[in-house]
Design an enzyme around this catalytic site. Structure first.
Site, mmCIF file in Angstrom:
data_model
loop_
_atom_site.group_PDB
_atom_site.id
_atom_site.type_symbol
_atom_site.label_atom_id
_atom_site.label_comp_id
_atom_site.label_asym_id
_atom_site.label_seq_id
_atom_site.Cartn_x
_atom_site.Cartn_y
_atom_site.Cartn_z
ATOM 1 N N ASN A 1 0.865 -1.186 0.000
ATOM 2 C CA ASN A 1 0.000 0.000 0.000
ATOM 3 C C ASN A 1 0.897 1.230 0.000
ATOM 4 O OD1 ASN A 1 -1.846 2.026 0.424
ATOM 5 N ND2 ASN A 1 -2.307 1.480 2.547
ATOM 6 N N GLU B 1 -6.959 4.734 7.458
ATOM 7 C CA GLU B 1 -6.774 6.148 7.125
ATOM 8 C C GLU B 1 -7.957 6.700 6.318
ATOM 9 O OE1 GLU B 1 -2.864 5.795 5.380
ATOM 10 O OE2 GLU B 1 -2.066 5.255 7.334
ATOM 11 N N GLU C 1 -5.455 -5.234 10.466
ATOM 12 C CA GLU C 1 -4.467 -4.172 10.663
ATOM 13 C C GLU C 1 -4.766 -3.440 11.963
ATOM 14 O OE1 GLU C 1 -2.307 -2.836 6.981
ATOM 15 O OE2 GLU C 1 -4.092 -1.622 7.056
ATOM 16 N N HIS D 1 -9.600 1.028 4.746
ATOM 17 C CA HIS D 1 -8.306 1.255 5.413
ATOM 18 C C HIS D 1 -8.501 2.251 6.556
ATOM 19 C CE1 HIS D 1 -4.219 2.623 6.142
ATOM 20 N NE2 HIS D 1 -3.853 1.450 5.667
ATOM 21 N N GLY E 1 2.194 2.321 10.865
ATOM 22 C CA GLY E 1 2.857 3.593 10.544
ATOM 23 C C GLY E 1 3.900 4.052 11.549
HETATM 24 C C1 PEP Z 1 -0.875 0.384 6.366
HETATM 25 O O1 PEP Z 1 -1.129 1.552 6.653
HETATM 26 O O2 PEP Z 1 -1.701 -0.297 5.736
HETATM 27 C C2 PEP Z 1 0.397 -0.182 6.776
HETATM 28 C C3 PEP Z 1 0.467 -1.458 6.877
HETATM 29 O O3 PEP Z 1 1.411 0.699 7.008
HETATM 30 P P1 PEP Z 1 2.843 0.394 7.631
HETATM 31 O O4 PEP Z 1 3.346 -0.919 7.062
HETATM 32 O O5 PEP Z 1 3.683 1.525 7.220
HETATM 33 O O6 PEP Z 1 2.668 0.300 9.120
#
Ligand code: PEP
Length: 262
Positions: free
Chosen positions: A11, A98, A165, A96, A171
């Site tokens: 992503n 975000e 997630e 997601h 992040g």
């Molecule tokens: C995401 O936001 O879907 C994600 C997995 O980000 P990161 O790997 O940077 O934590």
């Protein structure tokens, strides 16, 4: 979607800034691995790069980072699943963390069903903001899964990918990394929810990925000990060397099992 393959999703979020840079990263990743037998790679770049990246390499499948439920109409700024379909894009992230604040659970459900109606495979993201001492997060994720898959048929379930997630592990601002044991516990819970709603044979077709600060050091642990069907990778998917290392980690797993034999 090949049933017995691990799925590694990148992503890219709102990165990189230019098409030139996007092409460079994308071809860097494609050059980093030969033909894969046990792994499917999907990259979700910003939507305006999709068409160009499609021409860079066929080794990598493309996905969008979101899709709207209506096919067309007065929805400024939105991209529909049907539009993705006409572009030859087969996957999209839905819900997601975000993006979720913009939509209700019912709208996330409409997105999932809109994707399925247009032949797009939704990568449905679920996950709690925090792990509270009373374990309310278990019920929270259960409800997210149930509402997102409301009115989805048993047959369509095979065309849904779920990515767990935990928001606290995503992040640069992550509280800490999640453990493979925490993922395993949650994927079992998700399977139980699916089993209760759709029955075992439909549940066995669903892939459950882990996402949140996946990197070259912890990828194997999530795949092997967490028994993840794949990984959703944010930051490290923009680094061709690191992302290809994660892809190779998946491809080189010794005992790849089918999703119903875990
Ligand atoms: C995401 O936001 O879907 C994600 C997995 O980000 P990161 O790997 O940077 O934590």
């Amino acid at each position: 979607m090949a049933i017995n393959k691990k799925i590694i999703v990148g992503n890219w979020k709102m990165n990189p800034v230019s098409l030139k840079e996007a092409e460079k990263i994308f071809s860097g990743i494609a050059k980093g691995f030969a033909v894969l037998k046990k792994t499917q790679v999907i990259i979700c770049p910003p939507a305006l790069f999709l068409e160009k990246l499609k021409k860079v390499s066929t080794k990598i499948s493309l996905g969008s980072q979101d899709a709207f439920w209506e096919e067309s109409g007065a929805f400024t700024g939105e991209i529909s699943a049907s539009m993705l379909d006409t572009l030859g894009v087969r996957y999209t992230i839905v819900g997601h963390s975000e993006q979720r604040h913009k939509y209700t659970d019912e709208e996330i459900n409409r997105k999932v069903r809109g994707c399925l109606a247009s032949g797009i495979i939704p990568i449905l993201c679920v996950g709690e903001t925090e792990r509270d001492a009373d374990h309310k997060y278990l019920n929270f994720v259960k409800q997210q899964v149930e509402s997102a898959l409301d009115k989805v048929s048993k047959n369509s379930l095979a065309k849904v990918i779920i990515a767990y997630e935990p928001i606290w592990a995503i992040g640069k601002t992550a509280v800490r990394e999640a453990t493979s044991a925490e993922f395993l516990e949650m994927s079992l819970l998700i399977k139980k929810v699916l089993n209760d709603k759709f029955g075992k044979s439909a549940t066995d077709t669903v892939k459950i990925l882990y996402g949140g600060s996946v990197n070259t050091k912890n990828a194997l642990d999530f795949l092997e000990n967490g028994k993840a069907d794949g990984l959703l990778v944010g930051r490290e998917s923009l680094n061709p060397a690191k992302f290809t290392e994660i892809i190779k980690t998946s491809e080189n797993l010794n005992s790849l099992k089918g999703p119903n034999k875990k």
